[in-house]
Each structure stands twice: as structure tokens, then as C-alpha cells.
Design a protein around this motif. Sequence first.
Motif, PDB file in Angstrom:
ATOM      1  N   ILE A 190       0.871  -1.180   0.000  1.00 19.38           N
ATOM      2  CA  ILE A 190       0.000   0.000   0.000  1.00 19.38           C
ATOM      3  C   ILE A 190       0.903   1.223   0.000  1.00 19.38           C
ATOM      4  O   ILE A 190       1.704   1.418   0.933  1.00 19.38           O
ATOM      5  CB  ILE A 190      -0.927  -0.020   1.222  1.00 19.38           C
ATOM      6  CG1 ILE A 190      -1.806  -1.279   1.167  1.00 19.38           C
ATOM      7  CG2 ILE A 190      -1.791   1.230   1.262  1.00 19.38           C
ATOM      8  CD1 ILE A 190      -2.518  -1.564   2.459  1.00 19.38           C
ATOM      9  N   VAL A 191       0.784   2.055  -1.003  1.00 27.36           N
ATOM     10  CA  VAL A 191       1.741   3.131  -1.249  1.00 27.36           C
ATOM     11  C   VAL A 191       1.155   4.488  -0.881  1.00 27.36           C
ATOM     12  O   VAL A 191       0.024   4.816  -1.262  1.00 27.36           O
ATOM     13  CB  VAL A 191       2.177   3.137  -2.733  1.00 27.36           C
ATOM     14  CG1 VAL A 191       3.153   4.279  -2.993  1.00 27.36           C
ATOM     15  CG2 VAL A 191       2.804   1.798  -3.097  1.00 27.36           C
ATOM     16  N   TYR A 192       1.945   5.257  -0.155  1.00 27.05           N
ATOM     17  CA  TYR A 192       1.605   6.638   0.184  1.00 27.05           C
ATOM     18  C   TYR A 192       2.261   7.523  -0.865  1.00 27.05           C
ATOM     19  O   TYR A 192       3.487   7.598  -0.940  1.00 27.05           O
ATOM     20  CB  TYR A 192       2.117   6.956   1.590  1.00 27.05           C
ATOM     21  CG  TYR A 192       1.738   8.300   2.154  1.00 27.05           C
ATOM     22  CD1 TYR A 192       0.565   8.953   1.789  1.00 27.05           C
ATOM     23  CD2 TYR A 192       2.554   8.923   3.094  1.00 27.05           C
ATOM     24  CE1 TYR A 192       0.220  10.169   2.326  1.00 27.05           C
ATOM     25  CE2 TYR A 192       2.214  10.149   3.654  1.00 27.05           C
ATOM     26  CZ  TYR A 192       1.055  10.765   3.263  1.00 27.05           C
ATOM     27  OH  TYR A 192       0.710  11.986   3.809  1.00 27.05           O
ATOM     28  N   THR A 193       1.467   8.165  -1.700  1.00 23.86           N
ATOM     29  CA  THR A 193       2.019   8.867  -2.866  1.00 23.86           C
ATOM     30  C   THR A 193       2.868  10.073  -2.508  1.00 23.86           C
ATOM     31  O   THR A 193       3.600  10.582  -3.356  1.00 23.86           O
ATOM     32  CB  THR A 193       0.887   9.313  -3.806  1.00 23.86           C
ATOM     33  OG1 THR A 193      -0.044  10.137  -3.088  1.00 23.86           O
ATOM     34  CG2 THR A 193       0.149   8.109  -4.363  1.00 23.86           C
ATOM     35  N   ARG A 215      -0.522  -1.741  -6.025  1.00 25.49           N
ATOM     36  CA  ARG A 215      -1.748  -1.566  -6.803  1.00 25.49           C
ATOM     37  C   ARG A 215      -2.663  -0.538  -6.153  1.00 25.49           C
ATOM     38  O   ARG A 215      -3.504   0.064  -6.821  1.00 25.49           O
ATOM     39  CB  ARG A 215      -2.467  -2.908  -6.934  1.00 25.49           C
ATOM     40  CG  ARG A 215      -1.699  -3.939  -7.735  1.00 25.49           C
ATOM     41  CD  ARG A 215      -2.407  -5.288  -7.669  1.00 25.49           C
ATOM     42  NE  ARG A 215      -3.739  -5.190  -8.241  1.00 25.49           N
ATOM     43  CZ  ARG A 215      -4.711  -6.046  -7.952  1.00 25.49           C
ATOM     44  NH1 ARG A 215      -4.508  -7.027  -7.092  1.00 25.49           N
ATOM     45  NH2 ARG A 215      -5.889  -5.910  -8.522  1.00 25.49           N
ATOM     46  N   ALA A 216      -2.526  -0.362  -4.842  1.00 30.72           N
ATOM     47  CA  ALA A 216      -3.358   0.610  -4.111  1.00 30.72           C
ATOM     48  C   ALA A 216      -2.484   1.766  -3.665  1.00 30.72           C
ATOM     49  O   ALA A 216      -1.520   1.583  -2.903  1.00 30.72           O
ATOM     50  CB  ALA A 216      -4.020  -0.060  -2.908  1.00 30.72           C
ATOM     51  N   ARG A 217      -2.808   2.948  -4.144  1.00 30.77           N
ATOM     52  CA  ARG A 217      -2.021   4.144  -3.842  1.00 30.77           C
ATOM     53  C   ARG A 217      -2.943   5.206  -3.235  1.00 30.77           C
ATOM     54  O   ARG A 217      -4.058   5.423  -3.732  1.00 30.77           O
ATOM     55  CB  ARG A 217      -1.359   4.685  -5.116  1.00 30.77           C
ATOM     56  CG  ARG A 217      -0.425   3.681  -5.784  1.00 30.77           C
ATOM     57  CD  ARG A 217      -0.028   4.106  -7.189  1.00 30.77           C
ATOM     58  NE  ARG A 217       0.690   5.363  -7.201  1.00 30.77           N
ATOM     59  CZ  ARG A 217       1.992   5.481  -6.970  1.00 30.77           C
ATOM     60  NH1 ARG A 217       2.720   4.397  -6.720  1.00 30.77           N
ATOM     61  NH2 ARG A 217       2.584   6.655  -7.002  1.00 30.77           N
ATOM     62  N   PHE A 218      -2.459   5.877  -2.197  1.00 32.16           N
ATOM     63  CA  PHE A 218      -3.288   6.850  -1.491  1.00 32.16           C
ATOM     64  C   PHE A 218      -2.508   8.144  -1.275  1.00 32.16           C
ATOM     65  O   PHE A 218      -1.315   8.125  -0.981  1.00 32.16           O
ATOM     66  CB  PHE A 218      -3.736   6.295  -0.138  1.00 32.16           C
ATOM     67  CG  PHE A 218      -4.618   5.076  -0.245  1.00 32.16           C
ATOM     68  CD1 PHE A 218      -5.995   5.209  -0.307  1.00 32.16           C
ATOM     69  CD2 PHE A 218      -4.070   3.808  -0.320  1.00 32.16           C
ATOM     70  CE1 PHE A 218      -6.812   4.094  -0.422  1.00 32.16           C
ATOM     71  CE2 PHE A 218      -4.870   2.689  -0.431  1.00 32.16           C
ATOM     72  CZ  PHE A 218      -6.251   2.831  -0.485  1.00 32.16           C
ATOM     73  N   ALA A 220      -3.424  10.368   1.069  1.00 30.54           N
ATOM     74  CA  ALA A 220      -3.581  10.792   2.462  1.00 30.54           C
ATOM     75  C   ALA A 220      -3.311   9.621   3.391  1.00 30.54           C
ATOM     76  O   ALA A 220      -3.636   8.465   3.080  1.00 30.54           O
ATOM     77  CB  ALA A 220      -4.991  11.339   2.708  1.00 30.54           C
ATOM     78  N   ALA A 221      -2.740   9.931   4.543  1.00 30.92           N
ATOM     79  CA  ALA A 221      -2.377   8.888   5.495  1.00 30.92           C
ATOM     80  C   ALA A 221      -3.596   8.120   5.997  1.00 30.92           C
ATOM     81  O   ALA A 221      -3.500   6.926   6.309  1.00 30.92           O
ATOM     82  CB  ALA A 221      -1.623   9.506   6.673  1.00 30.92           C
ATOM     83  N   GLU A 222      -4.747   8.790   6.081  1.00 30.18           N
ATOM     84  CA  GLU A 222      -5.939   8.109   6.564  1.00 30.18           C
ATOM     85  C   GLU A 222      -6.332   6.979   5.605  1.00 30.18           C
ATOM     86  O   GLU A 222      -6.848   5.944   6.046  1.00 30.18           O
ATOM     87  CB  GLU A 222      -7.096   9.105   6.710  1.00 30.18           C
ATOM     88  CG  GLU A 222      -8.225   8.615   7.594  1.00 30.18           C
ATOM     89  CD  GLU A 222      -7.812   8.391   9.043  1.00 30.18           C
ATOM     90  OE1 GLU A 222      -8.508   7.622   9.723  1.00 30.18           O
ATOM     91  OE2 GLU A 222      -6.798   8.972   9.488  1.00 30.18           O
ATOM     92  N   GLY A 223      -6.073   7.150   4.315  1.00 35.95           N
ATOM     93  CA  GLY A 223      -6.320   6.090   3.351  1.00 35.95           C
ATOM     94  C   GLY A 223      -5.393   4.902   3.565  1.00 35.95           C
ATOM     95  O   GLY A 223      -5.800   3.736   3.423  1.00 35.95           O
ATOM     96  N   ILE A 224      -4.134   5.193   3.893  1.00 37.04           N
ATOM     97  CA  ILE A 224      -3.176   4.127   4.189  1.00 37.04           C
ATOM     98  C   ILE A 224      -3.656   3.313   5.382  1.00 37.04           C
ATOM     99  O   ILE A 224      -3.668   2.077   5.362  1.00 37.04           O
ATOM    100  CB  ILE A 224      -1.784   4.715   4.483  1.00 37.04           C
ATOM    101  CG1 ILE A 224      -1.239   5.482   3.265  1.00 37.04           C
ATOM    102  CG2 ILE A 224      -0.820   3.618   4.919  1.00 37.04           C
ATOM    103  CD1 ILE A 224      -0.920   4.621   2.086  1.00 37.04           C
ATOM    104  N   ARG A 225      -4.067   4.000   6.434  1.00 40.00           N
ATOM    105  CA  ARG A 225      -4.564   3.306   7.634  1.00 40.00           C
ATOM    106  C   ARG A 225      -5.766   2.422   7.300  1.00 40.00           C
ATOM    107  O   ARG A 225      -5.825   1.248   7.680  1.00 40.00           O
ATOM    108  CB  ARG A 225      -4.978   4.332   8.699  1.00 40.00           C
ATOM    109  CG  ARG A 225      -3.937   4.607   9.748  1.00 40.00           C
ATOM    110  CD  ARG A 225      -4.484   5.527  10.841  1.00 40.00           C
ATOM    111  NE  ARG A 225      -5.632   4.956  11.525  1.00 40.00           N
ATOM    112  CZ  ARG A 225      -5.552   4.093  12.542  1.00 40.00           C
ATOM    113  NH1 ARG A 225      -4.367   3.711  12.994  1.00 40.00           N
ATOM    114  NH2 ARG A 225      -6.641   3.625  13.109  1.00 40.00           N
ATOM    115  N   ALA A 226      -6.719   2.979   6.598  1.00 41.46           N
ATOM    116  CA  ALA A 226      -7.934   2.238   6.286  1.00 41.46           C
ATOM    117  C   ALA A 226      -7.629   1.006   5.439  1.00 41.46           C
ATOM    118  O   ALA A 226      -8.207  -0.070   5.653  1.00 41.46           O
ATOM    119  CB  ALA A 226      -8.928   3.143   5.568  1.00 41.46           C
ATOM    120  N   ALA A 227      -6.718   1.141   4.476  1.00 35.64           N
ATOM    121  CA  ALA A 227      -6.382   0.019   3.603  1.00 35.64           C
ATOM    122  C   ALA A 227      -5.669  -1.092   4.370  1.00 35.64           C
ATOM    123  O   ALA A 227      -5.961  -2.280   4.190  1.00 35.64           O
ATOM    124  CB  ALA A 227      -5.523   0.505   2.444  1.00 35.64           C
TER     125      ALA A 227
END
Length: 294
Positions: A190-193, A215-218, A220-227
Motif C-alpha cells: 500500500i503506497v503513500y504517494t 496496486r493501491a495508492r493513497f 492521504a495517510a488516513e487512506g493508508i490506515r484504512a487500507a
Amino acid sequence: MDRLQAMIVFVRVLEAGSFSGAARVLGVGQPAVSKTVAQLEQRLNVKLLLRSTHGLTPTEAGLRFYERARLAIQEADEAELAARGAGGGLSGRLRISAAPTFARLHVIPHLPQFLEAHPGLDVDVVLDDRMIDLIAEGIDISLRLGKLADTGAVARKLASSRCSVLATAEYLTQKGRPQVPADLADHETIVYTQLDNVWKFRREGTEVSVMIHGRARFSAAEGIRAAVLADMGLTIASDWMFAPELANNRVLRLLESWSLPDTDLWAVFPTGRLATAKARLFAKFVESVMKESH
């Protein structure tokens, strides 16, 4: 006219670049800001700002007044702070910016303590993962994580956190646990852009770089946490980002014999402005909170 208040209004107008921006920072209507500046110019009998369709431009006299005024405001803050002793009785408005996830986990839960100690103080908290213009937004102090992009920024490091490869126990049950950095190529990452997609690991003087193609790029950090918490894959993050889940073992550290660069927490103050007493006191408060809780 209150001379100090007029100075504050003018300084905020110049720093925000507009009457509307200053009004937003000060929490008043735009007409009140325009009227104050006009009265100030009338009292001084000099033009401080040139108004045009392109915005506001300070005159030479306006720039000179701005420099003196901001110093006068700083001196007034310092005088009040000294008279009240150790920062007690601070009043007015403090504008803070911070990353949403970090603030939600580590700052906002402690704000009641700070506000209780300073009942005359109001706080505006601007939550944004992106680097914002502190002067344009009227920010007194920004809490930033990682490397500072602006090497000329006025900043002070408050704390540091370990960084690790992290994943949920459930994900590892399904996909297995990587044993060396090269194994990450076989996992969902899971990548933090906003960070480099090259992860650099060190062990006993050896450095290994792994290029990440998640494959999943976010953004915002909140997206990283949720993923991660949805068992989508593993990521690299500071312990701060998953503090509750690390504590209850829902999220686990991987490749612990390898080290990654720490994440630093910085208090950043607007360039070209002296840090206010309120901002400096809040920085010390956050520093003490991080030391006590970590």
C-alpha cells in the motif's frame, strides 16, 4: 482606534494578501478589516496599501510599517507572557495546521488539557496532509512529519518515531510473512504517494533498496490506515500512525532485524515572522505530550 489591534489587522492583511484572507484568520467580517486599514491610513496620513484588480500591494511606507508592527506585536505578546508568568493566561486565537491522522491520534485527544490551562485561548485546527502556505492561511504553527521540504523554514524538532513495515495479523495469516526485503515483491504493498516509492533498509552497514509498485495508492495517510486495517496489504509507516493497533497486536511489525529511517515531528513556524508566544507554548505542550505517551 486601538493602535495594537490596528497593527494586528494590517499585519494579517499583508500576510494573507487580501482583506478576505485576513478576515478569515481574525474571525471578523471583511468590511471591519477594510475599515480598520482605512482608519489606520487616515491616522498615519500615509498610503499603506495599493488596491487594484490584481490584489493588494504594500507601498514602501506600508512595508516599513509592517516590519515595525509585527515586532511590536511580538513584543506585546512577550510582555504579556512575562507578566502572567510561564505562559499562564494566554488569550486570543491560535491557528494550528497538522496532518489529519496524526492530529486525530496524538493531538486532538490532548487539546482539552491545553485549553483548560488557557481558558482565554481559542484554537483553529486546519487538517491537511499537504504542505500549505502558512502565511497565506494565517497559521501560527504547523506540525509536520518527515523531512522538511523547505530548508529555510523556521522549525524545531519535537519528537521522532520508529518506522517499520507493517501489516495486520489477518493479512499475514493469508499471505505469509516476508523474511527479507526482497520478499516484499511477492506482497501487496500500500503506497503513500507523498513519499518516495523506494524503501531503503539497513542492517549492519548494509543497505538494500526495494522499489515498490503497489496496486493501491493513497494521497492521504488516513487512506493508508484504512487500507491496512482492511487487510489489503502491507505498508511502511511510523509507529505513530498505527499506535492503537500496534498496542493490541492487530498490526504487527515485519523485518524487524532491518531498520528504516525514523520519522521526525517538526513544529514549523511561518518564515519571515517571529513565532508567537502562543505558538511556542503549544510546541512545548506537544513535545511534552509525545514524551509522556511514547
